[in-house]
Design a protein around this motif. Structure first.
Motif, short mmCIF file in Angstrom:
data_model
loop_
_atom_site.label_atom_id
_atom_site.label_comp_id
_atom_site.label_asym_id
_atom_site.label_seq_id
_atom_site.Cartn_x
_atom_site.Cartn_y
_atom_site.Cartn_z
N GLY A 94 24.35 39.51 16.67
CA GLY A 94 25.81 39.55 16.57
C GLY A 94 26.25 39.06 15.21
O GLY A 94 25.77 38.03 14.72
N GLY A 95 27.16 39.82 14.57
CA GLY A 95 27.71 39.42 13.28
C GLY A 95 26.82 39.81 12.12
O GLY A 95 25.98 40.70 12.23
N GLU A 96 27.01 39.11 11.03
CA GLU A 96 26.45 39.50 9.73
C GLU A 96 25.68 38.33 9.13
O GLU A 96 26.01 37.17 9.38
CB GLU A 96 27.65 39.86 8.83
N ALA A 97 24.70 38.64 8.30
CA ALA A 97 23.95 37.59 7.61
C ALA A 97 24.88 36.78 6.71
O ALA A 97 25.86 37.30 6.16
CB ALA A 97 22.83 38.21 6.78
N ILE A 110 15.10 32.97 24.07
CA ILE A 110 16.19 33.76 23.49
C ILE A 110 16.12 33.56 21.99
O ILE A 110 16.12 32.42 21.51
CB ILE A 110 17.58 33.32 24.01
N ASP A 111 16.03 34.66 21.25
CA ASP A 111 15.93 34.61 19.79
C ASP A 111 17.24 35.16 19.23
O ASP A 111 17.60 36.31 19.52
CB ASP A 111 14.71 35.44 19.35
N LEU A 112 17.94 34.34 18.43
CA LEU A 112 19.28 34.70 17.96
C LEU A 112 19.23 35.28 16.56
O LEU A 112 18.71 34.65 15.64
CB LEU A 112 20.19 33.46 17.99
N HIS A 113 19.80 36.46 16.40
CA HIS A 113 19.82 37.14 15.10
C HIS A 113 21.23 37.62 14.76
O HIS A 113 22.13 37.55 15.59
CB HIS A 113 18.90 38.37 15.13
N THR A 114 21.38 38.15 13.54
CA THR A 114 22.61 38.83 13.14
C THR A 114 22.19 40.13 12.45
O THR A 114 21.00 40.39 12.27
CB THR A 114 23.44 38.00 12.14
N HIS A 122 25.16 42.08 4.42
CA HIS A 122 26.27 43.05 4.28
C HIS A 122 26.39 44.01 5.46
O HIS A 122 27.08 45.01 5.37
CB HIS A 122 26.16 43.88 3.00
N ARG A 123 25.69 43.70 6.57
CA ARG A 123 25.81 44.57 7.74
C ARG A 123 26.17 43.74 8.96
O ARG A 123 25.56 42.71 9.20
CB ARG A 123 24.50 45.31 8.00
N SER A 124 27.15 44.22 9.73
CA SER A 124 27.56 43.51 10.95
C SER A 124 27.03 44.23 12.17
O SER A 124 27.03 45.46 12.21
CB SER A 124 29.08 43.47 11.07
#
Ligand SMILES: [Zn+2]
Length: 364
Positions: free
Chosen positions: A215-218, A153-157, A161-163
């Motif tokens: 999920g979410g933003e940087a 599982i590779d987790l990203h956002t 400035h982008r969600s």
């Protein structure tokens, strides 16, 4: 009685679990260890290492890697992994959990998506021992992490400035990958094409089911995305029987999977100052206004209209836009109403806390 000793030894060898080793460090059943994989030297002379936390259950089972900060500024996954590895539930682990909270160490320190030279690590796989720093890092990750795992599982956002609304992207035509993606229970499932040079491409080639969670933003912690990610990872581990099934009550059946047919970014038709009218997760109709771009005086206003029926799964948070900037990410569905119901169900579940997942939550 040498014959008996040999037989006893042979019997032990048959029942002994196979060794699990990472970077030459052996991890015994029931053991957990942090191993620093050596990457390269900084120009300060200091060594750059990729920290890996391995938890090996007493009983055999799948070997799952969880990685985060492949893009160095995408930090929600770092927190998901911190909470995950502190769960008392892991005392009952079967198999091996290989947690890599910070893959792109350079980017993480620089608070940047990239490696030096603006190289994108997730376009540099499988990498090579002799190539650029990005290629070497990708190679190390391929050999030491992907190469030792059965699942990932590779987790990203979202980008800077982008969600992103919590979503799982994977190769869903593969039945096992689809089963695990469903077990993650993210509101949005996307059958995403495998990008060339991504870790997903390497995993796919090796027949390892890999989920990408977004999920979410940087550069931000988003509590909803973190909780959904933690719940999702634990759900996948339960589906893999690495963790016991949920004891309290069965989760409501989700029915047939609802998978996005396609996704597309709506770009700014003109530069200006953006006002967003609808939150992430909104169910929109073709032609509906998602936002307005205006000049600072409000004299010239341009509405951003949904190009199709769909759900807003990503959006720009920075109100200052140039012409052509990607502003809203919209997913289209064959069964849009069911997809919208899933998003609503996800929202209603956000406040429920699984008591087994609270160990790592902040107090209060
Ligand atoms: Zn990313």
């Amino acid at each position: 009685m040498p014959g008996r000793t040999t037989r006893a030894r042979a019997a032990r060898a048959e029942t002994a679990p196979p060794p699990f080793e990472i970077a030459g460090v052996r991890i015994a059943p029931g053991e957990r260890r942090t191993v620093d994989l050596s990457i390269a030297r900084f120009y300060t002379h200091g060594e750059m290492t990729m920290p890996v936390h391995v938890v090996r259950g007493r009983r055999p089972g799948p070997r799952l890697f969880i990685s985060a900060a492949m893009h160095g500024d995408e930090i929600n996954g770092v927190e998901i992994i911190r909470r995950l590895i502190r769960l008392p539930l892991l005392d009952r682990l079967r198999g091996v959990l290989i947690a890599v909270p910070i893959v792109n160490v350079h980017g993480f320190i620089a608070q940047s998506r990239y490696l030096p030279g603006r190289r994108d690590l997730n376009r540099s796989f499988p990498g090579s021992r002799q190539g650029s720093l990005a290629a070497r890092l990708a190679h190390l990750f391929t050999e030491e992490i992907v190469g030792r795992a059965t699942h990932g599982i590779d987790l990203h956002t979202g980008a800077l400035h982008r969600s992103n609304l919590p979503q799982v992207r994977a190769r869903l035509e593969d039945a096992e990958t689809l089963r695990l993606a469903e077990a993650f229970r993210a509101p949005i499932l996307i059958n995403a094409e495998v990008r060339a040079g991504s870790v997903r491409e390497v995993a796919t080639r090796r027949g390892i089911p890999l989920l990408v969670y977004e999920g979410g933003e940087a550069l931000r912690f988003d509590e909803d995305s973190i909780r959904a990610g933690l719940r999702g990872v634990v759900g996948v581990m339960r589906a893999l029987e690495m963790l016991p099934a949920r004891p309290v009550r069965r989760p409501r059946p989700m029915g047939e999977p609802v998978i996005a047919r396609s996704t597309a970014w709506l770009r700014a038709p003109t530069g200006g100052i953006l006002r967003t009218l609808l939150p992430l997760g909104s169910h929109v109709r073709k032609g509906e206004a998602l936002g307005v771009i205006s000049d600072p005086f409000g004299e010239r206003e341009v509405a951003l209209l949904a190009p199709a029926h769909g759900i807003v799964i990503g959006g720009l948070n920075l109100p200052l836009v140039n012409e052509g900037d990607a502003v809203f990410h919209i997913a289209r569905f064959g069964r849009l109403r069911e997809a919208a119901a899933r998003v609503a169900e996800f929202r209603s579940r956000q406040q429920e806390l699984d008591p087994e997942l609270v160990a790592g939550e902040p107090a209060g």
